[in-house]
Design an enzyme around this catalytic site. Sequence first.
Site, short mmCIF file in Angstrom:
data_model
loop_
_atom_site.label_atom_id
_atom_site.label_comp_id
_atom_site.label_asym_id
_atom_site.label_seq_id
_atom_site.Cartn_x
_atom_site.Cartn_y
_atom_site.Cartn_z
N GLY A 5 0.16 -1.41 -10.31
CA GLY A 5 0.03 -0.02 -9.90
C GLY A 5 0.62 0.97 -10.89
CB VAL A 6 2.70 4.03 -10.33
CG1 VAL A 6 3.55 4.96 -11.17
CG2 VAL A 6 1.70 4.83 -9.50
CG ASP A 7 6.69 -0.87 -12.41
OD1 ASP A 7 7.25 -0.20 -13.31
OD2 ASP A 7 7.14 -1.96 -12.01
CB ILE A 20 0.81 -2.82 -3.90
CG1 ILE A 20 0.61 -4.24 -3.44
CG2 ILE A 20 2.14 -2.66 -4.60
CD1 ILE A 20 -0.23 -5.07 -4.34
CG ASP A 36 -3.27 7.99 -16.19
OD1 ASP A 36 -2.11 7.70 -15.84
OD2 ASP A 36 -3.91 7.31 -17.01
CG ASN A 47 9.32 -4.65 -9.62
OD1 ASN A 47 10.32 -4.68 -10.32
ND2 ASN A 47 8.15 -5.12 -10.03
#
Length: 170
Positions: free
Chosen positions: A32-34, A121, A10, A24
């Site tokens: 997701g990661v964000d 994504i 993680d 983004n």
Amino acid sequence: MMDITAVQGDITTQQVDAVVNAANNAMRGGGGVDGAIHRAGGPAVLEDCVRRFPDGLPTGEAGWTTAGDLPARWVIHVVGPNHAAGQRDRSLLLSCYTRAIEVADELGARSVAFPLVSAGIYGWPKDDAIAAALEALRAADTAGTAVTEARIVAYDAATYDLVRAALERP
């Protein structure tokens, strides 16, 4: 000399100077990661994004914020190209890694954990996402970055195996 390694786990738990966030353009959190970084880092990350990046960031760029409650000191946010939406300019993907290293150097960060930018994504083909990450990190090392440790953090075992195999190739 930069040590580039693969880590399965993680990204929000990495004990490094800076973690890289695949953000983004709006820089207001996402999936997701964000989303994981914003959740784990707490409201301070979003507050700093709003303050430092009122208009967000363009694709291929990087900027930093506090890491809030994360074990890292900073979050370096990058905006990767959205392959699934037709953004296929590989130079923008390479720029994410290059700019992240440049920001790390400006901050004095020596250890940085990276996700595979755009490979979730945003749909960038995983093999090329790995190749782009390694290409950009190795070029930064050759160019003389002060970053001594770059971790490519893969959440799942299959991706970790792909990254590890790519690292073993010359």
